[in-house]
Design a protein around this motif. Structure first.
Motif, PDB file in Angstrom:
ATOM      1  N   PRO A   1       0.834  -1.215   0.000  1.00  0.00           N
ATOM      2  CA  PRO A   1       0.000   0.000   0.000  1.00  0.00           C
ATOM      3  C   PRO A   1       0.866   1.262   0.000  1.00  0.00           C
ATOM      4  CG  PRO A   1      -0.775  -1.586   1.633  1.00  0.00           C
ATOM      5  CD  PRO A   1       0.555  -2.082   1.165  1.00  0.00           C
ATOM      6  N   MET A   2       0.450   2.238  -0.787  1.00  0.00           N
ATOM      7  CA  MET A   2       1.144   3.519  -0.882  1.00  0.00           C
ATOM      8  C   MET A   2       0.152   4.646  -0.597  1.00  0.00           C
ATOM      9  SD  MET A   2       4.134   2.418  -1.738  1.00  0.00           S
ATOM     10  CE  MET A   2       4.964   3.935  -2.166  1.00  0.00           C
ATOM     11  N   VAL A   3       0.643   5.702   0.008  1.00  0.00           N
ATOM     12  CA  VAL A   3      -0.195   6.868   0.280  1.00  0.00           C
ATOM     13  C   VAL A   3      -0.333   7.679  -1.010  1.00  0.00           C
ATOM     14  CG1 VAL A   3      -0.444   8.995   1.588  1.00  0.00           C
ATOM     15  CG2 VAL A   3       0.444   6.952   2.702  1.00  0.00           C
ATOM     16  N   GLU A   4      -1.548   7.739  -1.535  1.00  0.00           N
ATOM     17  CA  GLU A   4      -1.823   8.505  -2.755  1.00  0.00           C
ATOM     18  C   GLU A   4      -2.114   9.969  -2.418  1.00  0.00           C
ATOM     19  OE1 GLU A   4      -2.358   8.992  -6.931  1.00  0.00           O
ATOM     20  OE2 GLU A   4      -1.454   7.401  -5.735  1.00  0.00           O
ATOM     21  N   TRP A   5      -2.954  10.193  -1.406  1.00  0.00           N
ATOM     22  CA  TRP A   5      -3.243  11.541  -0.922  1.00  0.00           C
ATOM     23  C   TRP A   5      -3.080  11.553   0.590  1.00  0.00           C
ATOM     24  CZ3 TRP A   5      -8.776  12.130  -3.405  1.00  0.00           C
ATOM     25  CH2 TRP A   5      -8.664  12.115  -4.806  1.00  0.00           C
TER      26      TRP A   5
END
Length: 419
Positions: free
Chosen positions: A112-116
């Protein structure tokens, strides 16, 4: 000193900074105000892609391994993703949003990556300010390009959207709403930076990303114009450019021309959509100049569809044209000793291999969207893509038998949902 610019680290920095700002805002909030309002939602896509070319892999952008074609007959890695979003409305002025996306990347798999991750301050009814990780407003679908349910197609046209795989920046922006003669506008200015791990050893860094975007709406018509400039560094092919620099002035000139080392990169886009409900027509054009082996190119598409109840058939055309040649003569090796000439020939081949990755391509597509039930859509799409003029087009993992100029058929199926 070594600085870690990995996506996970920069995501943590953006998230920590945004949460710190939110804590400050909460401390300043009126104690008598209503309790904060939390919201939670998400979106996802389960997609499968087949390419009939065994000498390359189809991908939506160069940061995704794709794996449809040479690697696997069918691949679920091109479009499949899951996103979740948490929102907080603290009061009439302060709010925050956190969006996390899990999708296949070259560096981190499905981690998982932080998009916003940003805080918004509503300074006036028409002016808001944000700080943190913010979506880049470069395309019509720039704010929701990863939410497949919001798109008529399986994916945005790869010729245009794949040219700018960066979807967010860490920084600040300001948006102002205004109207004139019944036409509504939102003007947005932004400033930030982003760091992307391309491979375990290579990173892309865009510094001082400065841009302006204006979205105009009038009835069923929406128009967005955007411009951005940034200083771009990509530390790929270090050995290639180091080798060129050893060949005197001509090699140094080639390295200076094509290496992505603190190069000014400019992007200008214009898009329009007309959607009265029963049908839609939309198109976009963009010019991207990175002054390097990333190329100077123009990409565009035109797409239309008609809605028959729950069914929406659609079709489109897209193209990408490069002003940078896919092959150059490179180093002049005449009169050099055989061992040095052989090394120079390898450098020329390596440089031309990189130039061939600048997309010069045209494609047509046709598809069908079926809104099976509320918040669920099934899509089938056929793309016929033709790389041109010695370019690999938008294809990756290109094998020795790859033929530029040969049409490639790609079949995609996906289920999109929101919750």
């Amino acid at each position: 000193m070594t600085v870690d610019f990995s996506p996970l680290r920069t995501a943590r920095v953006a998230l920590t900074f945004s949460l710190t700002m939110l804590a400050c805002a909460m401390a300043q909030a009126d104690d008598t105000a209503a309790a904060p309002l939390w919201t939670f939602g998400g979106y996802g896509t389960l997609g499968f892609v087949h390419s009939n070319d065994s000498q390359s892999d189809f991908t939506a952008n160069v940061l995704n391994p794709g794996n449809a074609g040479a690697s696997h007959e069918w691949s679920a890695t091109v479009d499949s993703r899951l996103g979740m979003q948490l929102g907080l409305n603290l009061n009439s002025r302060w709010s925050a949003v956190l969006q996390v996306v899990s999708e296949r990347t070259l560096q981190s798999g499905y981690a998982p990556m932080v998009e916003w991750a940003n805080i918004k301050y509503q300074a006036t009814p028409d002016l808001n300010l944000r700080v943190g990780r913010i979506a880049l407003p470069l395309f019509l679908a720039g704010d929701y390009r990863k939410a497949g349910y919001a798109l008529p197609w399986v994916r945005p046209p790869v010729e245009l959207y794949g040219a700018i795989p960066i979807s967010n920046s860490d920084g600040i922006d300001a948006s102002y709403r205004w109207s004139a003669a019944g036409v509504h506008n939102v003007t947005q200015v932004f400033f930030g930076r982003t760091d992307i791990a391309v491979t375990p050893q290579a990173h892309a860094t865009a510094r001082a990303m400065t841009g302006l975007s204006n979205t105009t709406t009038s009835g069923a018509l929406t128009v967005r114009a955007s411009a951005m400039t940034t200083e771009l560094t990509v530390n790929l092919a270090r050995e290639l450019f180091a080798g060129l620099n050893q060949f005197g002035p001509q090699g140094m000139a080639l390295a200076a021309r094509y290496d992505v080392n603190a190069k000014r990169a400019d992007v200008v886009t214009l898009g329009a959509s007309y959607d009265p409900g029963a049908w839609f027509l939309m198109g976009e054009v963009g010019r991207m100049n990175a002054r390097s082996y990333l190329g100077d190119k123009t990409a565009a598409y035109l797409s239309a569809g008609y809605r028959y109840g729950d069914l929406t058939p659609y079709a489109g055309y897209a193209m990408s044209r490069s002003r940078t040649p896919a092959r150059i003569d490179g180093l002049d090796l005449r009169g050099l000793p055989p061992p040095i000439a052989a090394a120079g020939a390898q450098l020329n081949a390596g440089l031309n291999q990189m130039l061939a990755t600048i997309p010069h391509q045209r494609s047509i597509n046709a598809g069908l969207r079926w809104d099976v039930r509320a918040n669920y859509a099934l899509k089938l799409q056929y793309d016929r893509l033709t790389p041109l003029r010695g370019s690999n087009g938008t294809f990756i993992n290109v094998q020795p038998g790859f033929q530029s100029g040969h049409p490639i058929s790609v079949i995609s199926a996906s289920v999109d949902f929101v919750f």
